[in-house]
Design a protein around this motif. Structure first.
Motif, PDB file in Angstrom:
ATOM      1  N   ASN A 134       0.850  -1.305  -0.091  1.00  0.00           N
ATOM      2  CA  ASN A 134      -0.017  -0.022   0.028  1.00  0.00           C
ATOM      3  C   ASN A 134       1.017   1.248   0.031  1.00  0.00           C
ATOM      4  OD1 ASN A 134      -2.158  -1.503   0.009  1.00  0.00           O
ATOM      5  ND2 ASN A 134      -2.585  -1.259   2.166  1.00  0.00           N
ATOM      6  N   SER A 135       1.888   1.270   0.754  1.00  0.00           N
ATOM      7  CA  SER A 135       2.849   2.388   0.818  1.00  0.00           C
ATOM      8  C   SER A 135       3.474   2.614  -0.679  1.00  0.00           C
ATOM      9  CB  SER A 135       3.818   2.063   1.899  1.00  0.00           C
ATOM     10  OG  SER A 135       3.325   1.760   3.173  1.00  0.00           O
ATOM     11  N   ILE A 136       3.771   1.521  -1.003  1.00  0.00           N
ATOM     12  CA  ILE A 136       4.564   1.892  -2.463  1.00  0.00           C
ATOM     13  C   ILE A 136       3.507   2.314  -3.345  1.00  0.00           C
ATOM     14  CG2 ILE A 136       5.574   0.688  -4.318  1.00  0.00           C
ATOM     15  CD1 ILE A 136       7.463   0.992  -2.004  1.00  0.00           C
ATOM     16  N   ALA A 137       2.399   1.838  -3.117  1.00  0.00           N
ATOM     17  CA  ALA A 137       1.358   2.457  -4.443  1.00  0.00           C
ATOM     18  C   ALA A 137       1.278   4.021  -4.231  1.00  0.00           C
ATOM     19  CB  ALA A 137      -0.121   2.115  -3.820  1.00  0.00           C
ATOM     20  N   LEU A 138       1.481   4.732  -3.109  1.00  0.00           N
ATOM     21  CA  LEU A 138       1.462   6.312  -3.203  1.00  0.00           C
ATOM     22  C   LEU A 138       2.621   6.624  -4.038  1.00  0.00           C
ATOM     23  CD1 LEU A 138       0.623   6.978   0.623  1.00  0.00           C
ATOM     24  CD2 LEU A 138      -0.783   7.248  -1.165  1.00  0.00           C
ATOM     25  N   ALA A 181       9.455   2.535   3.863  1.00  0.00           N
ATOM     26  CA  ALA A 181      10.328   2.319   5.066  1.00  0.00           C
ATOM     27  C   ALA A 181       9.825   1.752   6.549  1.00  0.00           C
ATOM     28  CB  ALA A 181      11.391   3.457   5.374  1.00  0.00           C
ATOM     29  N   ILE A 182       8.745   2.262   6.957  1.00  0.00           N
ATOM     30  CA  ILE A 182       8.348   2.090   8.289  1.00  0.00           C
ATOM     31  C   ILE A 182       8.166   0.506   8.331  1.00  0.00           C
ATOM     32  CG2 ILE A 182       6.256   2.282   9.978  1.00  0.00           C
ATOM     33  CD1 ILE A 182       6.872   5.462   9.266  1.00  0.00           C
ATOM     34  N   SER A 183       7.100   0.129   7.233  1.00  0.00           N
ATOM     35  CA  SER A 183       6.647  -1.266   7.100  1.00  0.00           C
ATOM     36  C   SER A 183       7.848  -2.053   6.764  1.00  0.00           C
ATOM     37  CB  SER A 183       5.711  -1.284   5.925  1.00  0.00           C
ATOM     38  OG  SER A 183       6.034  -0.721   4.694  1.00  0.00           O
ATOM     39  N   PHE A 184       8.878  -1.797   5.998  1.00  0.00           N
ATOM     40  CA  PHE A 184      10.041  -2.715   5.782  1.00  0.00           C
ATOM     41  C   PHE A 184      10.725  -3.168   7.073  1.00  0.00           C
ATOM     42  CE2 PHE A 184      13.977  -3.850   4.062  1.00  0.00           C
ATOM     43  CZ  PHE A 184      13.690  -4.688   2.964  1.00  0.00           C
ATOM     44  N   PHE A 185      11.018  -1.907   7.566  1.00  0.00           N
ATOM     45  CA  PHE A 185      11.791  -2.271   9.021  1.00  0.00           C
ATOM     46  C   PHE A 185      11.212  -2.536  10.152  1.00  0.00           C
ATOM     47  CE2 PHE A 185      14.435   0.194   5.868  1.00  0.00           C
ATOM     48  CZ  PHE A 185      15.719  -0.915   5.871  1.00  0.00           C
ATOM     49  N   HIS A 186       9.756  -2.533  10.098  1.00  0.00           N
ATOM     50  CA  HIS A 186       8.822  -2.622  11.396  1.00  0.00           C
ATOM     51  C   HIS A 186       9.164  -1.635  12.309  1.00  0.00           C
ATOM     52  CE1 HIS A 186       7.889  -6.924   9.930  1.00  0.00           C
ATOM     53  NE2 HIS A 186       7.830  -6.119   9.037  1.00  0.00           N
ATOM     54  N   ALA A 205       1.010   0.972  12.800  1.00  0.00           N
ATOM     55  CA  ALA A 205       1.263   0.927  11.291  1.00  0.00           C
ATOM     56  C   ALA A 205       0.303   0.650  10.241  1.00  0.00           C
ATOM     57  CB  ALA A 205       2.609   0.044  11.250  1.00  0.00           C
ATOM     58  N   PHE A 206      -0.568  -0.444  10.697  1.00  0.00           N
ATOM     59  CA  PHE A 206      -1.810  -0.868   9.940  1.00  0.00           C
ATOM     60  C   PHE A 206      -2.844   0.163   9.812  1.00  0.00           C
ATOM     61  CE2 PHE A 206      -0.475  -5.395  11.033  1.00  0.00           C
ATOM     62  CZ  PHE A 206       0.680  -5.488  10.095  1.00  0.00           C
ATOM     63  N   PHE A 207      -2.876   0.973  10.870  1.00  0.00           N
ATOM     64  CA  PHE A 207      -3.916   2.139  10.627  1.00  0.00           C
ATOM     65  C   PHE A 207      -3.102   3.095   9.698  1.00  0.00           C
ATOM     66  CE2 PHE A 207      -5.434   6.264  11.906  1.00  0.00           C
ATOM     67  CZ  PHE A 207      -6.840   6.164  11.794  1.00  0.00           C
ATOM     68  N   MET A 208      -2.336   3.412   9.834  1.00  0.00           N
ATOM     69  CA  MET A 208      -1.558   4.388   8.698  1.00  0.00           C
ATOM     70  C   MET A 208      -1.535   3.733   7.275  1.00  0.00           C
ATOM     71  SD  MET A 208       1.762   5.593  11.079  1.00  0.00           S
ATOM     72  CE  MET A 208       2.000   6.856   9.797  1.00  0.00           C
ATOM     73  N   MET A 209      -1.537   2.508   7.136  1.00  0.00           N
ATOM     74  CA  MET A 209      -1.328   2.018   5.840  1.00  0.00           C
ATOM     75  C   MET A 209      -2.301   1.032   5.424  1.00  0.00           C
ATOM     76  SD  MET A 209       2.842   1.079   6.193  1.00  0.00           S
ATOM     77  CE  MET A 209       3.184   1.615   7.899  1.00  0.00           C
ATOM     78  N   ASN A 210      -3.643   1.020   6.101  1.00  0.00           N
ATOM     79  CA  ASN A 210      -4.536   0.339   5.391  1.00  0.00           C
ATOM     80  C   ASN A 210      -5.164   1.044   4.212  1.00  0.00           C
ATOM     81  OD1 ASN A 210      -6.415   2.326   6.208  1.00  0.00           O
ATOM     82  ND2 ASN A 210      -6.807   1.208   8.233  1.00  0.00           N
ATOM     83  N   ILE A 266      -4.656   4.957   2.984  1.00  0.00           N
ATOM     84  CA  ILE A 266      -3.844   5.208   1.851  1.00  0.00           C
ATOM     85  C   ILE A 266      -4.907   6.068   0.579  1.00  0.00           C
ATOM     86  CG2 ILE A 266      -2.559   4.076  -0.155  1.00  0.00           C
ATOM     87  CD1 ILE A 266      -1.050   4.127   2.667  1.00  0.00           C
ATOM     88  N   ASN A 267      -5.961   5.374   0.484  1.00  0.00           N
ATOM     89  CA  ASN A 267      -6.727   5.727  -0.855  1.00  0.00           C
ATOM     90  C   ASN A 267      -7.288   7.102  -0.342  1.00  0.00           C
ATOM     91  OD1 ASN A 267      -7.307   3.476  -2.945  1.00  0.00           O
ATOM     92  ND2 ASN A 267      -7.270   2.372  -1.085  1.00  0.00           N
ATOM     93  N   VAL A 268      -7.692   7.517   0.741  1.00  0.00           N
ATOM     94  CA  VAL A 268      -8.172   8.849   1.281  1.00  0.00           C
ATOM     95  C   VAL A 268      -7.099   9.805   0.765  1.00  0.00           C
ATOM     96  CG1 VAL A 268      -9.270  10.393   2.948  1.00  0.00           C
ATOM     97  CG2 VAL A 268     -10.006   8.091   2.561  1.00  0.00           C
ATOM     98  N   THR A 269      -5.828   9.388   1.384  1.00  0.00           N
ATOM     99  CA  THR A 269      -4.712  10.432   0.955  1.00  0.00           C
ATOM    100  C   THR A 269      -4.370  10.489  -0.147  1.00  0.00           C
ATOM    101  OG1 THR A 269      -3.598   9.552   3.230  1.00  0.00           O
ATOM    102  CG2 THR A 269      -2.165  10.754   1.645  1.00  0.00           C
ATOM    103  N   ALA A 270      -4.295   9.609  -1.163  1.00  0.00           N
ATOM    104  CA  ALA A 270      -4.302   9.738  -2.642  1.00  0.00           C
ATOM    105  C   ALA A 270      -5.462  10.358  -3.148  1.00  0.00           C
ATOM    106  CB  ALA A 270      -4.187   8.296  -3.062  1.00  0.00           C
TER     107      ALA A 270
END
Length: 269
Positions: free
Chosen positions: A84-88, A138-143, A150-155, A159-163
């Motif tokens: 999801n992060s990469i999608a941004l 980076a946050i998700s890759f390195f936990h 993290a899952f709240f920020m990247m669900n 992600i879609n509302v930010t985009a």
């Protein structure tokens, strides 16, 4: 007399101040915030080109919420959060490409040189989106942070509302990048999150999902039974021993009830 006058003046001051505390936010919401939210929601209709990006994005969001509504036993994973992060970052590059095509330039380097300045709002939000996507990746890759945060920020919703907000800002000439837009974006997020939370709750769960959820409940109750039984054995008074034994029996009854539900659900498979 002086005391009475002071009391009257204080009461009048309170009566004048209290409405102002209420009226000011209401006026702000009515005159600024709600119109800005409306502008952001209807902006794609004024720019059909944005629908080529927003359409599939919104469809995927609905389908993902439908999936997690049916499979309520499943949670977002670090790998999905990373994707999801990469999608941004992909979306930010796509937006930059759109600006390049609209500019009429043929040389990409000349285009980049001409648009990268701090008073260009569109470039600012695109760069911020790209940087935000890389940070989340980076946050998700390195936990780096706890899973729940993290899952709240990247669900999918976050992600879609930010985009969506960034796409609207880039493709609209009438919506400025200011604090009103930021607040409006936050309210849109809260609204979308609430709607999809209700949506997921009313989507019927699959039988396998129901079984797994009941198995989780039974597992937790079984653990509580063992803990209470251990505490009863270690208790140094009859009163405490009886208390923990009662709790253990109660948890055991509830665990047996869960097992009965599990057995009934398995018969339906």
């Amino acid at each position: 007399m002086v005391v009475e006058n002071a009391t009257v003046m204080l009461a009048g001051s309170i009566n004048q101040t209290a409405p102002s505390f209420i009226d000011a936010p209401l006026a702000y919401a009515k005159d600024t915030l709600i119109p800005r939210i409306t502008d952001m929601m209807v902006a794609p209709a004024d720019n059909p080109d944005a629908l080529w990006t927003l359409g599939p994005m919104m469809l995927s969001l609905v389908l993902m919420q439908l999936y997690f509504g049916r499979n309520k036993d499943e949670d977002l994973g670090w790998n999905t959060a990373f994707g999801n992060s990469i999608a941004l970052t992909f979306i930010s590059v796509s937006l930059l490409r759109g600006l390049f095509l609209l500019s009429g330039e043929t040389d990409i380097m000349m285009f980049l040189t001409s648009i990268f300045h701090w008073d260009n709002t569109k470039i600012i939000v695109i760069v911020l989106l790209f940087a935000y996507g890389m940070l989340l990746a980076a946050i998700s890759f390195f936990h780096w942070i706890p899973e729940k945060l993290a899952f709240f920020m990247m669900n999918g919703i976050s992600i879609n509302v930010t985009a969506y907000v960034v796409i609207v800002l880039v493709n609209s000439e009438n919506i400025p990048l200011d604090w009103h837009t930021v607040f409006a974006g936050m309210l849109i997020f809260v609204g979308v999150y609430s709607v999809f939370a209700i949506f997921r709750s009313i989507v019927p769960s699959s039988l396998n999902s129901k079984i797994k959820l009941w198995q989780r409940k039974k597992f937790i109750l079984d653990v509580k039974v063992r803990v209470c039984e251990r505490k009863a054995r270690e208790a140094n008074s009859d009163e405490k021993k009886a208390k923990f034994n009662r709790k253990a029996r109660d948890y055991k009854v509830r665990a047996d009830a869960c097992q009965k539900v599990i057995d009934d659900l398995k018969k339906e498979l």
